[in-house]
Write a protein that holds these residues in place. Sequence first.
Motif, PDB file in Angstrom:
ATOM      1  N   LYS A  18      47.533  37.999  50.235  1.00 46.57           N
ATOM      2  CA  LYS A  18      46.669  39.130  50.339  1.00 46.57           C
ATOM      3  C   LYS A  18      45.802  39.188  49.534  1.00 46.57           C
ATOM      4  O   LYS A  18      44.269  39.204  49.146  1.00 46.57           O
ATOM      5  N   GLN A  19      46.333  40.036  48.465  1.00 43.46           N
ATOM      6  CA  GLN A  19      45.643  40.796  47.322  1.00 43.46           C
ATOM      7  C   GLN A  19      44.980  39.667  46.757  1.00 43.46           C
ATOM      8  O   GLN A  19      44.019  39.720  45.812  1.00 43.46           O
ATOM      9  N   ILE A  20      45.172  38.102  46.526  1.00 47.91           N
ATOM     10  CA  ILE A  20      44.856  37.025  45.803  1.00 47.91           C
ATOM     11  C   ILE A  20      43.906  37.073  46.269  1.00 47.91           C
ATOM     12  O   ILE A  20      42.254  36.761  45.652  1.00 47.91           O
ATOM     13  N   LEU A  21      43.765  36.962  48.003  1.00 45.84           N
ATOM     14  CA  LEU A  21      42.506  36.963  48.876  1.00 45.84           C
ATOM     15  C   LEU A  21      41.030  37.616  48.353  1.00 45.84           C
ATOM     16  O   LEU A  21      40.293  37.204  48.229  1.00 45.84           O
ATOM     17  N   GLU A  22      41.959  38.403  48.295  1.00 41.88           N
ATOM     18  CA  GLU A  22      41.368  40.255  48.018  1.00 41.88           C
ATOM     19  C   GLU A  22      40.700  39.875  46.479  1.00 41.88           C
ATOM     20  O   GLU A  22      39.098  40.196  46.744  1.00 41.88           O
ATOM     21  N   ASP A  23      41.203  39.551  45.561  1.00 38.63           N
ATOM     22  CA  ASP A  23      40.405  39.853  44.830  1.00 38.63           C
ATOM     23  C   ASP A  23      39.715  38.394  44.185  1.00 38.63           C
ATOM     24  O   ASP A  23      38.580  38.520  43.575  1.00 38.63           O
ATOM     25  N   ALA A  24      39.794  37.390  44.900  1.00 31.71           N
ATOM     26  CA  ALA A  24      39.193  36.219  44.942  1.00 31.71           C
ATOM     27  C   ALA A  24      37.472  36.479  45.304  1.00 31.71           C
ATOM     28  O   ALA A  24      36.443  35.948  44.962  1.00 31.71           O
ATOM     29  N   ILE A  25      37.497  37.287  46.293  1.00 30.48           N
ATOM     30  CA  ILE A  25      36.244  37.542  47.044  1.00 30.48           C
ATOM     31  C   ILE A  25      35.510  38.119  45.649  1.00 30.48           C
ATOM     32  O   ILE A  25      34.264  38.122  45.332  1.00 30.48           O
ATOM     33  N   LYS A  26      36.062  39.349  44.873  1.00 27.05           N
ATOM     34  CA  LYS A  26      35.297  39.994  44.290  1.00 27.05           C
ATOM     35  C   LYS A  26      35.619  38.843  43.084  1.00 27.05           C
ATOM     36  O   LYS A  26      34.053  38.968  41.894  1.00 27.05           O
ATOM     37  N   VAL A  27      35.808  37.862  42.667  1.00 26.95           N
ATOM     38  CA  VAL A  27      35.790  36.865  41.384  1.00 26.95           C
ATOM     39  C   VAL A  27      34.788  36.412  41.994  1.00 26.95           C
ATOM     40  O   VAL A  27      33.204  36.376  41.000  1.00 26.95           O
ATOM     41  N   LEU A  28      34.524  35.979  42.982  1.00 21.13           N
ATOM     42  CA  LEU A  28      33.135  35.066  43.693  1.00 21.13           C
ATOM     43  C   LEU A  28      31.852  36.244  43.524  1.00 21.13           C
ATOM     44  O   LEU A  28      31.117  35.376  43.051  1.00 21.13           O
ATOM     45  N   GLU A  29      31.994  37.394  44.040  1.00 19.00           N
ATOM     46  CA  GLU A  29      30.752  38.748  44.069  1.00 19.00           C
ATOM     47  C   GLU A  29      30.172  38.348  42.572  1.00 19.00           C
ATOM     48  O   GLU A  29      29.340  38.237  42.058  1.00 19.00           O
ATOM     49  N   ARG A  30      31.472  38.391  41.927  1.00 19.13           N
ATOM     50  CA  ARG A  30      30.982  39.269  40.252  1.00 19.13           C
ATOM     51  C   ARG A  30      30.249  37.740  39.850  1.00 19.13           C
ATOM     52  O   ARG A  30      29.585  37.877  38.645  1.00 19.13           O
ATOM     53  N   ASP A  31      31.123  36.120  39.843  1.00 21.37           N
ATOM     54  CA  ASP A  31      31.116  35.561  39.226  1.00 21.37           C
ATOM     55  C   ASP A  31      30.008  34.660  39.262  1.00 21.37           C
ATOM     56  O   ASP A  31      29.840  33.446  39.070  1.00 21.37           O
ATOM     57  N   GLY A  32      30.168  34.199  40.780  1.00 13.87           N
ATOM     58  CA  GLY A  32      29.128  33.754  41.508  1.00 13.87           C
ATOM     59  C   GLY A  32      30.355  32.433  41.635  1.00 13.87           C
ATOM     60  O   GLY A  32      31.679  32.243  41.927  1.00 13.87           O
ATOM     61  N   TRP A  33      29.506  31.035  43.006  1.00 14.60           N
ATOM     62  CA  TRP A  33      30.017  30.362  44.049  1.00 14.60           C
ATOM     63  C   TRP A  33      30.281  29.227  42.887  1.00 14.60           C
ATOM     64  O   TRP A  33      29.279  28.506  42.897  1.00 14.60           O
ATOM     65  N   HIS A  34      30.855  28.274  43.387  1.00 14.53           N
ATOM     66  CA  HIS A  34      30.380  26.989  42.868  1.00 14.53           C
ATOM     67  C   HIS A  34      31.351  25.788  43.461  1.00 14.53           C
ATOM     68  O   HIS A  34      32.134  26.116  44.290  1.00 14.53           O
ATOM     69  N   GLN A  35      30.625  24.460  43.364  1.00 17.97           N
ATOM     70  CA  GLN A  35      30.691  23.353  44.582  1.00 17.97           C
ATOM     71  C   GLN A  35      30.695  22.057  43.024  1.00 17.97           C
ATOM     72  O   GLN A  35      30.080  22.270  42.515  1.00 17.97           O
ATOM     73  N   GLY A  36      31.710  21.587  43.526  1.00 19.44           N
ATOM     74  CA  GLY A  36      32.149  20.074  42.817  1.00 19.44           C
ATOM     75  C   GLY A  36      32.959  20.216  41.761  1.00 19.44           C
ATOM     76  O   GLY A  36      33.611  18.733  40.910  1.00 19.44           O
ATOM     77  N   SER A  37      33.009  21.439  41.278  1.00 21.75           N
ATOM     78  CA  SER A  37      34.195  21.275  40.330  1.00 21.75           C
ATOM     79  C   SER A  37      34.832  22.893  40.174  1.00 21.75           C
ATOM     80  O   SER A  37      34.486  23.326  40.807  1.00 21.75           O
TER      81      SER A  37
END
Length: 117
Positions: A18-37
């Motif tokens: 659950k902490q990983i998922l919460e921090d993954a959201i922060k990663v997406l918000e900070r670094d952006g989201w990508h498709q294809g790789s």
Amino acid sequence: MEKNEELFFVAADDMTPKQILEDAIKVLERDGWHQGSLTAGNAEQGGAVCAWGAMGRAATGNAYCYNENVVEAADLLAHSLNLEGLPTSAIFTWNDAKERSKEDVILAMKKAAHGEV
């Protein structure tokens, strides 16, 4: 995930799925989201990432690395998306769907982490 990308298993740390998922959201918000790789940039230091890459970077600091806790976080995400029983690659396929958006990925991770949206 592109065919030439490799994932590397690393020792688990004390982060819960659950902490990983919460921090993954922060990663997406900070670094952006990508498709294809897994990532559009450097695996460790930034650049947009897919859902799996965000979980890897959140847990290990590297989008290409994962551990048992990342696999468990991916299982929670798969369950919230009704993808349980399918191979982990189903998350890549879900992430890369044309109709998918960064907001969809974040909402799915919130649902998986907290059981609600």
